[in-house]
Design a protein around this motif. Sequence first.
Motif, PDB file in Angstrom:
ATOM      1  N   LEU A  15     -17.338  29.704   3.539  1.00 56.97           N
ATOM      2  CA  LEU A  15     -16.838  28.644   4.430  1.00 56.97           C
ATOM      3  C   LEU A  15     -15.350  28.862   4.631  1.00 56.97           C
ATOM      4  O   LEU A  15     -14.628  29.168   3.679  1.00 56.97           O
ATOM      5  N   HIS A  16     -14.892  28.672   5.850  1.00 53.90           N
ATOM      6  CA  HIS A  16     -13.485  28.907   6.170  1.00 53.90           C
ATOM      7  C   HIS A  16     -12.929  27.698   6.914  1.00 53.90           C
ATOM      8  O   HIS A  16     -13.333  27.426   8.049  1.00 53.90           O
ATOM      9  N   PHE A  17     -12.033  26.977   6.246  1.00 50.49           N
ATOM     10  CA  PHE A  17     -11.437  25.786   6.858  1.00 50.49           C
ATOM     11  C   PHE A  17     -10.281  26.209   7.746  1.00 50.49           C
ATOM     12  O   PHE A  17      -9.187  26.475   7.258  1.00 50.49           O
ATOM     13  N   ILE A  18     -10.553  26.295   9.033  1.00 52.38           N
ATOM     14  CA  ILE A  18      -9.532  26.772   9.978  1.00 52.38           C
ATOM     15  C   ILE A  18      -8.696  25.596  10.505  1.00 52.38           C
ATOM     16  O   ILE A  18      -8.995  24.435  10.236  1.00 52.38           O
ATOM     17  N   LEU A  41      -9.363  37.961   1.753  1.00 51.17           N
ATOM     18  CA  LEU A  41      -9.900  36.615   2.032  1.00 51.17           C
ATOM     19  C   LEU A  41      -8.740  35.633   2.136  1.00 51.17           C
ATOM     20  O   LEU A  41      -7.841  35.641   1.294  1.00 51.17           O
ATOM     21  N   ASP A  42      -8.787  34.767   3.132  1.00 52.43           N
ATOM     22  CA  ASP A  42      -7.803  33.695   3.255  1.00 52.43           C
ATOM     23  C   ASP A  42      -7.899  32.752   2.047  1.00 52.43           C
ATOM     24  O   ASP A  42      -8.933  32.653   1.402  1.00 52.43           O
ATOM     25  N   ILE A  43      -6.839  31.985   1.849  1.00 46.70           N
ATOM     26  CA  ILE A  43      -6.796  31.026   0.746  1.00 46.70           C
ATOM     27  C   ILE A  43      -7.621  29.760   1.063  1.00 46.70           C
ATOM     28  O   ILE A  43      -7.986  29.009   0.171  1.00 46.70           O
ATOM     29  N   ASP A  44      -7.935  29.535   2.349  1.00 46.00           N
ATOM     30  CA  ASP A  44      -8.658  28.316   2.755  1.00 46.00           C
ATOM     31  C   ASP A  44     -10.159  28.559   2.908  1.00 46.00           C
ATOM     32  O   ASP A  44     -10.794  28.083   3.845  1.00 46.00           O
ATOM     33  N   MET A  45     -10.698  29.321   1.965  1.00 46.31           N
ATOM     34  CA  MET A  45     -12.119  29.657   2.025  1.00 46.31           C
ATOM     35  C   MET A  45     -12.829  29.278   0.735  1.00 46.31           C
ATOM     36  O   MET A  45     -12.202  29.217  -0.317  1.00 46.31           O
TER      37      MET A  45
HETATM   38 MN   LIG Z   1      -7.608  30.537   7.145  1.00 48.74          MN
END
Ligand SMILES: [Mn+2]
Length: 229
Positions: A171-174, A61-65
Motif C-alpha cells: 500500500l502506498h499513501f500518496i 521503497l518510499d517511506i509512506d508504504m
Molecule cells: Mn510516497
Amino acid sequence: MDWNDRDKRCIEAALPDLAIEFLSPPLSVLEGLSHKAMLSPMAYARILMAELVDSDRFLYLDIDMIVRSDVAELWATELGSSPAAAVFHDDKLNSGLLLVNARVWRERELTAQILEWARVHRPREADQESIEAVIGPEIQRLDPRWNRLVDPFWSAQALATPQYRENARILHFITGFKPWNLGRWFLSKAYVDEWRRFRKPTGLPVIWAYEIKTLLWQIQMLFRLWLKR
Ligand SMILES: [Mn+2]
C-alpha cells in the motif's frame, strides 16, 4: 535531509534481527534541483542510490508504504537489460517503488543523465518526472498490486472496493493525505488502523514542522477541489 541518532535508534530497535547500514547521499549533488513545494530535495536521492549501494540490484521503497506480502517474488523479477522495473498507473510511472538493475544503471551512467535532465527541465514532479522522461519506455511494468496508490480524493473510487486493499501487496499513501495526519479523517478506518499497527513498533516521532507544511498544502488542495465543483 540527514539521519539523526534518535531515528537510527528507533529503526534499529524496530528491526533487531537485521544488520542496517545507514547511508547519506552527497546532498550537494541535489542542490538547486526543482520540485513542487510538497516534496523535498530528498525525492531525488533514489536516483543516486545505484552509486551508493554495493549491489547489482536493489529495491527502493518510499517511506509512506506498508509492505503486506513477501517481496521475494518481486525481487526475482527478470530484468534483462531493463534499467528498472516499476508500477505504472494510467501509463504514468509511480517512482515510490523501483526495482533497480544497478549494474545497467551504472554502466549507462543514468544517475548523471537523469539529474542533468532535471536541471534543464525543472520538473514539478521531481525524480518521478525525470526518471520517466529519460528511461520511461525501457522500465519494465510490474503488477499494480505491488504499488497500490491510496489517496482519499484521487483514488476515491478504487478505495470503495474492498479488494483494492485486500489484495494489495504494497500500500502506498500518496499525496499529503497520510494516515498519520489530517488524512486520517478522509481515509477509511481499515487503512488508518493498518498503518497504526505497523508504525507503532517503530516509535518514530511525528515531525510537526513538516506536518504543518503538509497541512497547509492539504488545505490548498481541498480549496482547489472545492473551486472545481
Ligand atoms: Mn510516497
